[in-house]
Design an enzyme around this catalytic site. Structure first.
Site, PDB file in Angstrom:
ATOM      1  N   LEU A  14       0.804  -1.288  -0.019  1.00  0.00           N
ATOM      2  CA  LEU A  14       0.051  -0.025  -0.112  1.00  0.00           C
ATOM      3  C   LEU A  14       0.776   1.110   0.056  1.00  0.00           C
ATOM      4  O   LEU A  14       0.594   2.231  -0.809  1.00  0.00           O
ATOM      5  CB  LEU A  14      -0.965  -0.139   1.159  1.00  0.00           C
ATOM      6  CG  LEU A  14      -2.017  -1.072   1.335  1.00  0.00           C
ATOM      7  CD1 LEU A  14      -2.843  -1.091   2.588  1.00  0.00           C
ATOM      8  CD2 LEU A  14      -3.091  -1.006   0.074  1.00  0.00           C
ATOM      9  N   THR A  32      10.069   6.232   3.019  1.00  0.00           N
ATOM     10  CA  THR A  32      11.046   5.555   3.907  1.00  0.00           C
ATOM     11  C   THR A  32      10.857   4.013   3.580  1.00  0.00           C
ATOM     12  O   THR A  32       9.912   3.479   3.274  1.00  0.00           O
ATOM     13  CB  THR A  32      10.699   5.839   5.372  1.00  0.00           C
ATOM     14  OG1 THR A  32       9.584   4.966   5.818  1.00  0.00           O
ATOM     15  CG2 THR A  32      10.233   7.238   5.685  1.00  0.00           C
ATOM     16  N   ASP A  56      14.359   2.463  10.243  1.00  0.00           N
ATOM     17  CA  ASP A  56      13.768   1.471  10.872  1.00  0.00           C
ATOM     18  C   ASP A  56      12.776   2.127  12.160  1.00  0.00           C
ATOM     19  O   ASP A  56      13.117   2.866  13.052  1.00  0.00           O
ATOM     20  CB  ASP A  56      14.863   0.794  11.609  1.00  0.00           C
ATOM     21  CG  ASP A  56      13.980  -0.357  12.799  1.00  0.00           C
ATOM     22  OD1 ASP A  56      13.113  -0.395  13.196  1.00  0.00           O
ATOM     23  OD2 ASP A  56      14.983  -1.136  13.463  1.00  0.00           O
ATOM     24  N   SER A 134      -4.471   1.671   9.880  1.00  0.00           N
ATOM     25  CA  SER A 134      -4.853   0.701  10.781  1.00  0.00           C
ATOM     26  C   SER A 134      -5.131  -0.800   9.848  1.00  0.00           C
ATOM     27  O   SER A 134      -4.445  -0.901   9.024  1.00  0.00           O
ATOM     28  CB  SER A 134      -6.081   1.076  11.732  1.00  0.00           C
ATOM     29  OG  SER A 134      -6.783   0.099  12.593  1.00  0.00           O
ATOM     30  N   TYR A 148      -1.403  -9.151  16.026  1.00  0.00           N
ATOM     31  CA  TYR A 148      -1.555  -8.000  15.038  1.00  0.00           C
ATOM     32  C   TYR A 148      -2.956  -7.134  15.495  1.00  0.00           C
ATOM     33  O   TYR A 148      -2.612  -6.041  15.429  1.00  0.00           O
ATOM     34  CB  TYR A 148      -1.827  -8.752  13.687  1.00  0.00           C
ATOM     35  CG  TYR A 148      -2.042  -7.820  12.600  1.00  0.00           C
ATOM     36  CD1 TYR A 148      -1.058  -6.922  12.050  1.00  0.00           C
ATOM     37  CD2 TYR A 148      -3.350  -7.686  12.112  1.00  0.00           C
ATOM     38  CE1 TYR A 148      -1.361  -5.867  10.998  1.00  0.00           C
ATOM     39  CE2 TYR A 148      -3.706  -6.879  11.021  1.00  0.00           C
ATOM     40  CZ  TYR A 148      -2.791  -6.144  10.589  1.00  0.00           C
ATOM     41  OH  TYR A 148      -2.724  -5.031   9.536  1.00  0.00           O
ATOM     42  N   LYS A 152      -3.060  -2.831  16.208  1.00  0.00           N
ATOM     43  CA  LYS A 152      -3.967  -2.063  15.454  1.00  0.00           C
ATOM     44  C   LYS A 152      -5.059  -1.476  16.387  1.00  0.00           C
ATOM     45  O   LYS A 152      -5.163  -0.215  16.265  1.00  0.00           O
ATOM     46  CB  LYS A 152      -4.529  -2.872  14.296  1.00  0.00           C
ATOM     47  CG  LYS A 152      -3.540  -3.037  13.247  1.00  0.00           C
ATOM     48  CD  LYS A 152      -2.648  -1.749  12.681  1.00  0.00           C
ATOM     49  CE  LYS A 152      -1.800  -2.565  11.430  1.00  0.00           C
ATOM     50  NZ  LYS A 152      -0.934  -1.145  11.058  1.00  0.00           N
TER      51      LYS A 152
END
Length: 271
Positions: A14, A32, A56, A134, A148, A152
């Site tokens: 994305l 980045t 990072d 998110s 996970y 989020k």
């Protein structure tokens, strides 16, 4: 009017789709990635409009320096997108302490460090737009993705508070909640806990539902994201994809029903 973006996690998926779309329409992007070489094609195609940044996001001081340097380089940042992250697949019983902490370090703390660094820059320039990426898993939790989803959901809570805190400075916030797309989320960038065979039937069902061959490409999200970025009054939350939209509504309806069914017990807890 063209905009200047700062996007974390642009090596693929994305983040890469949004960075490319922004550059193609004449915007500027500080892009980045952990591996700066993954940004070479963007730099070759778009030249000075793109600033490749090796980053990072789990390193707080580096995250602060990176966005400050990008702001100084371009002189302004209109949009800050916290997109860097990965999916950890593991049933709650399976997830180790290291796995849990590492997931939170990237998906939650990584976004927090960039957000903290962005706020004074955007406030000083009179405003801007912070976009937190998110997930459908930030609204609905799925088996094997508990840690996970925890990362989020934490990001969503943080951002809901943030929106109220910074609105007076002209800083807008949006939570993007994407459905599953054919990124490498379930693939090379994913981490998996050591599997307990007792959960294998559920694991197989989740893998089938997230088969990349059945999912739309990240580019399918571009028009929606650009519409949010260009809106005078962007939404505080935006779901991307019909599958998540169709799951969220009945999920919230069930939650409301439970609260109403238990209202008398809830009110009995007063005084």
């Amino acid at each position: 009017m063209s905009k200047t973006w700062y996007i974390t996690g642009t090596s693929r998926g994305l983040g890469r789709a949004w960075a490319t779309a922004a550059l193609q329409r004449g915007d500027r992007v500080a892009a980045t990635a952990r591996d700066i070489h993954s940004l070479s094609a963007l730099k070759s195609e778009f030249g000075d409009a793109v600033l490749p940044v090796e980053l990072d996001v789990t390193d707080r001081s580096t995250s602060q320096a990176a966005i400050q340097n990008a702001h100084a380089h371009f002189g302004h940042l209109d949009v800050v997108v916290n997109n860097a992250g990965y999916s950890h697949f593991g049933f709650v019983e399976e997830v180790t302490e290291t796995e849990a902490r590492t997931q939170m370090e990237t998906n939650f703390f990584g976004a927090l460090w960039t957000t903290q660094a962005a706020i004074p820059l955007l406030r000083h320039q009179g405003g801007g737009h912070i976009v937190q990426v998110s997930s459908s898993g930030g609204v609905i939790a799925f088996p094997s993705l508990g840690i996970y989803s925890a990362s989020k959901w934490a990001l969503e809570g943080l951002t809901e508070a943030l929106a109220a805190e910074v609105a007076g400075f002209g800083i807008r916030t949006t939570l993007i909640e994407p459905s599953a797309y054919s990124t490498d989320g379930p693939g090379i960038s994913a981490v998996r806990s050591n599997p307990n065979p007792l959960y294998q039937p559920i694991r197989d069902a989740v893998a089938t539902a997230m088969d990349p061959a059945t999912l739309p490409a990240p580019s399918a999200t571009v028009a929606a994201v650009l519409a949010v970025i260009d809106a005078e009054q962007p939404p505080t939350r935006l779901v991307l994809g019909s599958s998540t939209f169709d799951q969220i509504l009945p999920t919230h309806e069930r939650r409301l029903k439970t609260w109403r069914d238990w209202e008398s017990v809830t009110r009995s807890a007063d005084a």
